[in-house]
Design a protein around this motif. Sequence first.
Motif, PDB file in Angstrom:
ATOM      1  N   VAL A  76       0.854  -1.194   0.000  1.00 52.67           N
ATOM      2  CA  VAL A  76       0.000   0.000   0.000  1.00 52.67           C
ATOM      3  C   VAL A  76       0.890   1.245   0.000  1.00 52.67           C
ATOM      4  CG1 VAL A  76      -1.719   1.322   1.286  1.00 52.67           C
ATOM      5  CG2 VAL A  76      -1.891  -1.163   1.180  1.00 52.67           C
ATOM      6  N   ASN A  77       0.757   2.044  -1.038  1.00 50.20           N
ATOM      7  CA  ASN A  77       1.498   3.302  -1.135  1.00 50.20           C
ATOM      8  C   ASN A  77       0.496   4.422  -0.879  1.00 50.20           C
ATOM      9  OD1 ASN A  77       3.060   5.506  -1.814  1.00 50.20           O
ATOM     10  ND2 ASN A  77       3.971   4.526  -3.589  1.00 50.20           N
ATOM     11  N   GLY A  78       0.479   4.957   0.346  1.00 55.55           N
ATOM     12  CA  GLY A  78      -0.463   6.003   0.700  1.00 55.55           C
ATOM     13  C   GLY A  78      -0.086   6.652   2.006  1.00 55.55           C
ATOM     14  N   GLU A  79      -0.515   7.891   2.178  1.00 55.81           N
ATOM     15  CA  GLU A  79      -0.120   8.674   3.349  1.00 55.81           C
ATOM     16  C   GLU A  79      -1.243   8.909   4.345  1.00 55.81           C
ATOM     17  OE1 GLU A  79       0.993   9.749   0.074  1.00 55.81           O
ATOM     18  OE2 GLU A  79       2.697   8.504   0.634  1.00 55.81           O
ATOM     19  N   LEU A 106       9.750   7.864   2.748  1.00 56.43           N
ATOM     20  CA  LEU A 106      10.756   8.556   1.962  1.00 56.43           C
ATOM     21  C   LEU A 106      10.520  10.055   2.104  1.00 56.43           C
ATOM     22  CD1 LEU A 106      13.094   8.156  -0.047  1.00 56.43           C
ATOM     23  CD2 LEU A 106      11.385   8.115  -1.875  1.00 56.43           C
ATOM     24  N   GLY A 107      11.536  10.777   2.578  1.00 54.75           N
ATOM     25  CA  GLY A 107      11.413  12.218   2.786  1.00 54.75           C
ATOM     26  C   GLY A 107      11.582  13.009   1.509  1.00 54.75           C
ATOM     27  N   PRO A 108      11.364  14.316   1.609  1.00 54.94           N
ATOM     28  CA  PRO A 108      11.531  15.180   0.435  1.00 54.94           C
ATOM     29  C   PRO A 108      13.014  15.358   0.102  1.00 54.94           C
ATOM     30  CG  PRO A 108      11.069  16.495   2.364  1.00 54.94           C
ATOM     31  CD  PRO A 108      10.970  15.060   2.793  1.00 54.94           C
ATOM     32  N   ASP A 109      13.268  15.912  -1.081  1.00 57.50           N
ATOM     33  CA  ASP A 109      14.657  16.157  -1.486  1.00 57.50           C
ATOM     34  C   ASP A 109      15.311  17.233  -0.618  1.00 57.50           C
ATOM     35  OD1 ASP A 109      14.566  14.248  -3.465  1.00 57.50           O
ATOM     36  OD2 ASP A 109      13.856  15.667  -4.984  1.00 57.50           O
ATOM     37  N   SER A 110      14.513  18.189  -0.133  1.00 52.54           N
ATOM     38  CA  SER A 110      15.046  19.247   0.728  1.00 52.54           C
ATOM     39  C   SER A 110      13.928  19.722   1.657  1.00 52.54           C
ATOM     40  CB  SER A 110      15.563  20.420  -0.115  1.00 52.54           C
ATOM     41  OG  SER A 110      14.498  20.983  -0.854  1.00 52.54           O
ATOM     42  N   GLY A 111      14.297  20.495   2.663  1.00 51.02           N
ATOM     43  CA  GLY A 111      13.295  21.017   3.581  1.00 51.02           C
ATOM     44  C   GLY A 111      13.390  20.378   4.954  1.00 51.02           C
ATOM     45  N   LYS A 112      12.272  20.419   5.675  1.00 47.88           N
ATOM     46  CA  LYS A 112      12.234  20.030   7.078  1.00 47.88           C
ATOM     47  C   LYS A 112      12.209  18.523   7.299  1.00 47.88           C
ATOM     48  CE  LYS A 112      10.130  21.669  11.310  1.00 47.88           C
ATOM     49  NZ  LYS A 112       9.157  22.564  11.892  1.00 47.88           N
ATOM     50  N   ASP A 114       6.644  10.098   1.153  1.00 46.14           N
ATOM     51  CA  ASP A 114       6.142   8.997   0.338  1.00 46.14           C
ATOM     52  C   ASP A 114       6.160   7.753   1.215  1.00 46.14           C
ATOM     53  OD1 ASP A 114       5.441   7.201  -1.610  1.00 46.14           O
ATOM     54  OD2 ASP A 114       7.259   7.424  -2.794  1.00 46.14           O
ATOM     55  N   ALA A 115       5.010   7.382   1.745  1.00 48.64           N
ATOM     56  CA  ALA A 115       4.910   6.258   2.676  1.00 48.64           C
ATOM     57  C   ALA A 115       4.515   4.982   1.942  1.00 48.64           C
ATOM     58  CB  ALA A 115       3.895   6.565   3.772  1.00 48.64           C
ATOM     59  N   PHE A 116       5.047   3.864   2.417  1.00 53.92           N
ATOM     60  CA  PHE A 116       4.729   2.567   1.827  1.00 53.92           C
ATOM     61  C   PHE A 116       4.606   1.554   2.956  1.00 53.92           C
ATOM     62  CE2 PHE A 116       4.850  -1.048  -0.902  1.00 53.92           C
ATOM     63  CZ  PHE A 116       4.452  -0.585  -2.144  1.00 53.92           C
ATOM     64  N   THR A 117       3.587   0.709   2.876  1.00 52.04           N
ATOM     65  CA  THR A 117       3.328  -0.302   3.901  1.00 52.04           C
ATOM     66  C   THR A 117       3.244  -1.673   3.246  1.00 52.04           C
ATOM     67  OG1 THR A 117       2.016   1.332   5.121  1.00 52.04           O
ATOM     68  CG2 THR A 117       1.770  -0.957   5.782  1.00 52.04           C
ATOM     69  N   GLY A 118       4.087  -2.606   3.706  1.00 50.90           N
ATOM     70  CA  GLY A 118       4.006  -3.989   3.246  1.00 50.90           C
ATOM     71  C   GLY A 118       4.646  -4.270   1.911  1.00 50.90           C
ATOM     72  N   TRP A 119       5.864  -3.796   1.703  1.00 49.24           N
ATOM     73  CA  TRP A 119       6.554  -4.016   0.431  1.00 49.24           C
ATOM     74  C   TRP A 119       7.270  -5.359   0.429  1.00 49.24           C
ATOM     75  CZ3 TRP A 119      11.919  -3.952  -1.010  1.00 49.24           C
ATOM     76  CH2 TRP A 119      12.136  -3.899  -2.381  1.00 49.24           C
TER      77      TRP A 119
END
Length: 195
Positions: free
Chosen positions: A57-60, A89-95, A167-172
């Motif tokens: 599941v790919n969802g936030e 997975l975090g963003p390329d830049s920022g907080k 980018d969250a993923f559950t159960g890969w």
Amino acid sequence: FCYLLNIYISLYNQLIKMGFQQWMILVVVIQGCLAQSPVAMARFRNLRQCVFPDLGVNGENGPIQSCSFQKQQDSSALSVSWNGDLRLLGPDSGKGACRRWFFTINGEECAAPARIDLLLFSEAGEGNFHRPAYLEGLCTGIGKGDVTVEFNIGACDRLGPGYVPGDAFTGWQTTSRITLEEVDIKNVQEAIEVN
């Protein structure tokens, strides 16, 4: 009454071996008493495991998967657990990014003793790491009957503003599980404690 019948168990076993069929009524009574004894209740397990091969599941936000259960007692607690793979997975830049995975029971988070959750935080630019995860907790105050337990994902509500969902993923590429068990807590010596 059941206590007295327990005295006759060895006699009953001998009579059955000898073929005395007229004792069959006593058998039912003794078995009924044994089923109510503390020893038998300690061996009783009301357990259910819902298995999700290759969940992916790919969802936030929102429910990921659910598991239904038939709770037998009002006074018992419900033990819930999740075992599977999580990634944020975090963003390329920022907080950075933060997501929270949590259980709901019949549409509500556990209130007693506390909610059952975990979170992942990912710094900006951090790699694509899938992590094994195990989340478990007890929830009290749930009446007997049909229970629906959902494993969910949502915002990290205790952090300040500025964090992105990522980018969250559950159960890969793994088998994920929700395991539910009814736990008799009325005879437990130590109370559930929240610090």
